[in-house]
Design a protein around this motif. Sequence first.
Motif, mmCIF file in Angstrom:
data_model
loop_
_atom_site.group_PDB
_atom_site.id
_atom_site.type_symbol
_atom_site.label_atom_id
_atom_site.label_comp_id
_atom_site.label_asym_id
_atom_site.label_seq_id
_atom_site.Cartn_x
_atom_site.Cartn_y
_atom_site.Cartn_z
ATOM 1 N N HIS A 116 0.836 -1.204 0.000
ATOM 2 C CA HIS A 116 0.000 0.000 0.000
ATOM 3 C C HIS A 116 0.871 1.255 0.000
ATOM 4 O O HIS A 116 0.597 2.219 -0.723
ATOM 5 N N VAL A 117 1.909 1.248 0.825
ATOM 6 C CA VAL A 117 2.802 2.406 0.903
ATOM 7 C C VAL A 117 3.441 2.679 -0.454
ATOM 8 O O VAL A 117 3.440 3.807 -0.958
ATOM 9 N N TYR A 118 3.964 1.633 -1.081
ATOM 10 C CA TYR A 118 4.704 1.827 -2.331
ATOM 11 C C TYR A 118 3.801 2.057 -3.535
ATOM 12 O O TYR A 118 4.290 2.380 -4.624
ATOM 13 N N SER A 119 2.493 1.928 -3.353
ATOM 14 C CA SER A 119 1.590 2.295 -4.446
ATOM 15 C C SER A 119 1.695 3.788 -4.756
ATOM 16 O O SER A 119 1.351 4.232 -5.856
ATOM 17 N N LEU A 120 2.201 4.564 -3.784
ATOM 18 C CA LEU A 120 2.397 6.000 -4.017
ATOM 19 C C LEU A 120 3.380 6.255 -5.152
ATOM 20 O O LEU A 120 3.295 7.268 -5.851
ATOM 21 N N TRP A 121 4.326 5.344 -5.333
ATOM 22 C CA TRP A 121 5.322 5.504 -6.393
ATOM 23 C C TRP A 121 4.751 5.144 -7.772
ATOM 24 O O TRP A 121 5.396 5.362 -8.780
ATOM 25 N N LEU A 122 3.549 4.590 -7.806
ATOM 26 C CA LEU A 122 2.948 4.173 -9.071
ATOM 27 C C LEU A 122 1.968 5.199 -9.624
ATOM 28 O O LEU A 122 1.388 4.997 -10.680
ATOM 29 N N ILE A 123 1.764 6.297 -8.895
ATOM 30 C CA ILE A 123 0.870 7.357 -9.371
ATOM 31 C C ILE A 123 1.700 8.319 -10.213
ATOM 32 O O ILE A 123 2.385 9.205 -9.702
ATOM 33 N N GLU A 124 1.662 8.132 -11.522
ATOM 34 C CA GLU A 124 2.565 8.871 -12.404
ATOM 35 C C GLU A 124 2.268 10.365 -12.429
ATOM 36 O O GLU A 124 3.142 11.178 -12.724
ATOM 37 N N SER A 125 1.025 10.754 -12.118
ATOM 38 C CA SER A 125 0.669 12.174 -12.159
ATOM 39 C C SER A 125 1.010 12.898 -10.858
ATOM 40 O O SER A 125 0.907 14.121 -10.777
ATOM 41 N N ALA A 126 1.419 12.142 -9.824
ATOM 42 C CA ALA A 126 1.689 12.743 -8.520
ATOM 43 C C ALA A 126 3.111 13.297 -8.452
ATOM 44 O O ALA A 126 3.985 12.935 -9.244
ATOM 45 N N VAL A 133 8.486 10.911 5.106
ATOM 46 C CA VAL A 133 7.051 11.098 4.907
ATOM 47 C C VAL A 133 6.301 10.387 6.026
ATOM 48 O O VAL A 133 6.790 9.416 6.600
ATOM 49 N N VAL A 134 5.122 10.892 6.331
ATOM 50 C CA VAL A 134 4.213 10.228 7.267
ATOM 51 C C VAL A 134 3.080 9.632 6.450
ATOM 52 O O VAL A 134 2.458 10.325 5.643
ATOM 53 N N CYS A 135 2.837 8.349 6.639
ATOM 54 C CA CYS A 135 1.856 7.633 5.826
ATOM 55 C C CYS A 135 0.725 7.106 6.708
ATOM 56 O O CYS A 135 0.974 6.472 7.741
ATOM 57 N N LEU A 136 -0.509 7.379 6.312
ATOM 58 C CA LEU A 136 -1.688 6.826 6.978
ATOM 59 C C LEU A 136 -2.156 5.614 6.187
ATOM 60 O O LEU A 136 -2.468 5.723 4.999
ATOM 61 N N ILE A 137 -2.177 4.456 6.840
ATOM 62 C CA ILE A 137 -2.618 3.215 6.197
ATOM 63 C C ILE A 137 -3.950 2.805 6.811
ATOM 64 O O ILE A 137 -4.025 2.469 7.994
ATOM 65 N N VAL A 138 -5.010 2.870 6.018
ATOM 66 C CA VAL A 138 -6.337 2.437 6.467
ATOM 67 C C VAL A 138 -6.811 1.407 5.461
ATOM 68 O O VAL A 138 -7.294 1.741 4.380
ATOM 69 N N SER A 139 -6.636 0.139 5.805
ATOM 70 C CA SER A 139 -6.905 -0.942 4.859
ATOM 71 C C SER A 139 -7.461 -2.144 5.596
ATOM 72 O O SER A 139 -6.744 -2.774 6.382
ATOM 73 N N GLY A 140 -8.731 -2.465 5.355
ATOM 74 C CA GLY A 140 -9.316 -3.662 5.954
ATOM 75 C C GLY A 140 -9.171 -3.680 7.458
ATOM 76 O O GLY A 140 -9.716 -2.844 8.170
ATOM 77 N N GLY A 141 -8.389 -4.632 7.963
ATOM 78 C CA GLY A 141 -8.210 -4.771 9.403
ATOM 79 C C GLY A 141 -7.056 -3.967 9.955
ATOM 80 O O GLY A 141 -6.579 -4.259 11.056
ATOM 81 N N HIS A 142 -6.595 -2.945 9.231
ATOM 82 C CA HIS A 142 -5.423 -2.184 9.662
ATOM 83 C C HIS A 142 -5.717 -0.689 9.649
ATOM 84 O O HIS A 142 -6.331 -0.171 8.719
ATOM 85 N N SER A 143 -5.281 -0.014 10.697
ATOM 86 C CA SER A 143 -5.315 1.451 10.769
ATOM 87 C C SER A 143 -4.023 1.872 11.457
ATOM 88 O O SER A 143 -3.870 1.673 12.668
ATOM 89 N N GLU A 144 -3.092 2.450 10.701
ATOM 90 C CA GLU A 144 -1.768 2.748 11.236
ATOM 91 C C GLU A 144 -1.249 4.081 10.699
ATOM 92 O O GLU A 144 -1.609 4.496 9.594
ATOM 93 N N ILE A 145 -0.401 4.723 11.493
ATOM 94 C CA ILE A 145 0.356 5.890 11.046
ATOM 95 C C ILE A 145 1.832 5.513 11.121
ATOM 96 O O ILE A 145 2.326 5.102 12.177
ATOM 97 N N VAL A 146 2.533 5.635 10.001
ATOM 98 C CA VAL A 146 3.915 5.174 9.909
ATOM 99 C C VAL A 146 4.812 6.309 9.421
ATOM 100 O O VAL A 146 4.469 7.011 8.460
ATOM 101 N N LEU A 147 5.942 6.490 10.089
ATOM 102 C CA LEU A 147 6.973 7.424 9.637
ATOM 103 C C LEU A 147 7.957 6.654 8.767
ATOM 104 O O LEU A 147 8.498 5.628 9.185
ATOM 105 N N ILE A 148 8.171 7.146 7.546
ATOM 106 C CA ILE A 148 9.086 6.485 6.610
ATOM 107 C C ILE A 148 10.251 7.430 6.340
ATOM 108 O O ILE A 148 10.064 8.524 5.797
ATOM 109 N N THR A 149 11.442 7.025 6.741
ATOM 110 C CA THR A 149 12.621 7.876 6.575
ATOM 111 C C THR A 149 13.479 7.467 5.384
ATOM 112 O O THR A 149 14.425 8.163 5.027
ATOM 113 N N GLY A 150 13.164 6.327 4.782
ATOM 114 C CA GLY A 150 13.895 5.848 3.615
ATOM 115 C C GLY A 150 13.289 4.537 3.169
ATOM 116 O O GLY A 150 12.395 3.993 3.824
ATOM 117 N N HIS A 151 13.757 4.004 2.063
ATOM 118 C CA HIS A 151 13.222 2.743 1.565
ATOM 119 C C HIS A 151 13.466 1.631 2.591
ATOM 120 O O HIS A 151 14.602 1.348 2.976
#
Length: 235
Positions: A116-126, A133-151
């Motif tokens: 889900h996080v890396y789907s951001l890299w697939l949005i060619e118009s973005a 970056v701070v990422c909000l993941i709301v998917s099915g049984g998951h609700s999380e806030i994640v800090l991503i400092t690198g790959h």
Amino acid sequence: MTLILGIETSCDETAAAVIEDGEHILSSIVSSQIALHAQYGGLFPEVASRAHIEAISTVVSAALEEAQVTLDDIDVLAVTRGPGLAGSLLVGMNYAKGLALGRGLPIVGVNHLEGHVYSLWLIESADPVRFPVVCLIVSGGHSEIVLITGHGEYTLLGSTIDDAAGEAFDKVARLLNLPYPGGPSIQNAAKEGNPEAYRFPRAMMGEGYNFSFSGLKTAVLRAVHLLLIVRRPPK
């Protein structure tokens, strides 16, 4: 050029996609199971597993056809390894392992939340994603806030301590006798509702970055009980 065939069966959708160089989507095919699970009022794991078995070959073939490639053109296989429903995950994993063994292809297991996080890299118009970056993941049984400092560099800032947002929607929809999936059903019903009719609590706030939706769900349960059993509106 590297062509990746991705396979996803973590929950109630059978999906496959062909990605070029990890950035360009050549095809994306999804077979939804919503109609199957709607009759049960929620996700039925055994039904999900069987539906994946029936759909996966057709979905993969359709993804290859849409991308105008064959299995001979694929360089790498990627498949969801978790989290998800155990039976559903096994279908995708075993199918991908069979392809890898038969074709002599490398195979990579992917964390579905990381996907889900890396789907951001697939949005060619973005705009290009720049760390941190701070990422909000709301998917099915998951609700999380994640800090991503690198790959591959993640710090969990907060998550649900009970129900995820999606679970709360589905459970409340079932209480209200609304069809599955709960989120869209509640949204559509709310368009015709009165926003001032009931006073429900907000989800937990003030406890760091964690979420809690059980209090809101319980408040709806109490309101339904008062209306249907006691036959008086909640205060």
